[in-house]
Design a protein around this motif. Structure first.
Motif, PDB file in Angstrom:
ATOM      1  N   GLY A  86       0.452   3.253  -3.897  1.00 39.77           N
ATOM      2  CA  GLY A  86      -0.760   3.822  -3.331  1.00 39.77           C
ATOM      3  C   GLY A  86      -1.871   4.150  -4.302  1.00 39.77           C
ATOM      4  O   GLY A  86      -3.031   3.824  -4.061  1.00 39.77           O
ATOM      5  N   GLU A  87      -1.513   4.796  -5.446  1.00 43.21           N
ATOM      6  CA  GLU A  87      -2.612   5.267  -6.297  1.00 43.21           C
ATOM      7  C   GLU A  87      -3.355   4.106  -6.943  1.00 43.21           C
ATOM      8  O   GLU A  87      -4.438   4.305  -7.501  1.00 43.21           O
ATOM      9  N   VAL A 114       0.830  -1.204   0.000  1.00 49.19           N
ATOM     10  CA  VAL A 114       0.000   0.000   0.000  1.00 49.19           C
ATOM     11  C   VAL A 114       0.868   1.260   0.000  1.00 49.19           C
ATOM     12  O   VAL A 114       0.459   2.313  -0.498  1.00 49.19           O
ATOM     13  N   ALA A 165      -4.528   2.136  -2.129  1.00 48.89           N
ATOM     14  CA  ALA A 165      -5.360   2.821  -1.135  1.00 48.89           C
ATOM     15  C   ALA A 165      -6.484   3.607  -1.806  1.00 48.89           C
ATOM     16  O   ALA A 165      -7.623   3.605  -1.334  1.00 48.89           O
ATOM     17  N   ILE A 166      -6.165   4.265  -2.900  1.00 48.41           N
ATOM     18  CA  ILE A 166      -7.165   5.109  -3.562  1.00 48.41           C
ATOM     19  C   ILE A 166      -8.345   4.285  -4.096  1.00 48.41           C
ATOM     20  O   ILE A 166      -9.496   4.606  -3.779  1.00 48.41           O
TER      21      ILE A 166
END
Lengths: 190, 190, 190
Positions: C147-148, C143, C151-152
């Motif tokens: 991230g993009e 994560v 998590a996003i």
């Protein structure tokens, strides 16, 4: 009373295992005490959070705080030869595993969990503190490397203890042999 | 109100420390924001779980969510020179340590914990977020490497704050110097 | 019923991702099962603790325990070629991410959290298990690195699901596409 003794004794030996690892990693006295506390209290805190026993006794009863601090200090002062600490760490860890698993399972059972969940939670109590210790010290948790001599004995010891209490046997008759079995099983691997 | 301000300010500076570490590890913007959030909210979440303040305000009050996100974004955009970030991380971390320890101890005290457990929980609130940050970023937590300038000042600052409130002193008179003491003590080591 | 199915399915695929990582790290059968359990149950346990749903169903309902154990055993026996496991781990991880995020958000919403906190908690449920898996296996959590695409999408999928239910749409109409969207978004990056 027996549960409390088992719990405090388990905290002490687990905390020693954490303190010894901290000594081996050349941490200073505060690092040794902190790692001792986290190792000693971690498994029980996870258990108390999961069964909703909040705030956990470890935060309300001074004996739960003093025990791992003492263990950390004793460890820091007591290790004259840092030579073969790994073996000693493992022995204390094995003793903690047995006491924590059994005490954790019996507490979960007391809180109304069924036998299977109580045994699982006992295992988690047993392996939790050591896993946090290893993570903080930057090594892969022993429970993942050495499962059949770690998670499995913790689970079986927990199951034996819960089953015994469920059958109406007196606590000491159940708890002491169950913890000894878990610890012995673990020690065989060392 | 003072407690809320201290809490949000602590979240912000801790989140910046997490964001800066993420920048130093060359994470992208989402990684920076996520590590900022975890660092900013981690210690308080641990405290709220342990005192049974559930669901934690960090999940119910939008200001607790917006603050670390903002801190992460500001950090990502604001670091022109990635050169000597380590020093800056440590300064923000020290500020967060002081505010979190004191706010954590006072909240635990508000929830009815005795002075000693409240001070311990304040320390845990202070060191928890940074420990999670370091674990996620793959390094041994600073609290273990540098305890006498980390865990100890957090504990003493927490104890001072709880004692003061216990003696009936007004909150600002107690909280601000206690947090400043913890932060200053930490900064001396840098 | 749909939520339970989504939850168990999410646990299964996440547990497989944990089991595969354990296989790649050459752990034995117990290590594989333990890492599968932690990965499968971790995110949901974090969610249940934070919303105060204690003891968590994962400890009271045998289906929650049997599912990840089964996933671990299947994984251990089923991987004939350990060759390109990383790709397969990521596919199972993406499926788990979508199901966990949506199920987590909807459960938090059921427990009375507002839409924004519920979506945040959905994201945390989605990323929590994988983060614990990566930490235990000694690697920086995916994560943070990605991230993009992690998590996003978990956050957006959670937000879509909560918004839909908030608007009165029937659960299946909302949950399945939201989970599929999160998973698809994640898969695009692989």
């Amino acid at each position: 009373m027996l549960l409390l003794t088992l719990d405090l004794l388990g905290i002490f030996v687990f905390a020693v295992s954490g303190g010894l690892l901290a000594v081996r990693k050349r941490l200073d006295i505060v690092g040794v005490v902190v790692l001792a506390m986290v190792t000693g209290l971690g498994g029980g805190l996870i258990r108390d959070v999961l069964i909703g026993a909040l705030p956990p006794p470890a935060l309300e009863d001074w004996r739960y705080l003093v025990t791992p601090i003492l263990a950390g200090l004793v460890t820091f002062l007591w290790h004259p030869a840092v030579g073969r600490l790994e073996g000693v760490i493992n022995v204390f860890d094995a003793a903690g595993l047995g006491m924590f698993a059994v005490a954790g399972a019996l507490k979960a059972h007391e809180y109304g969990l069924g036998p299977v969940p109580a045994a699982m939670l006992g295992m988690l109590t047993g392996i939790g503190g050591g896993a946090i210790r290893d993570l903080l010290a930057g090594q892969v948790p022993v429970v993942l490397r050495d499962g059949e001599f770690y998670a499995i004995p913790a689970l079986i010891g927990s199951a034996v203890a819960v089953t015994g209490v469920h059958l109406g046997l007196p606590l000491p008759v159940v708890a002491v042999p169950a913890a000894a079995m878990t610890t012995g099983w673990r020690l065989i691997a060392l």
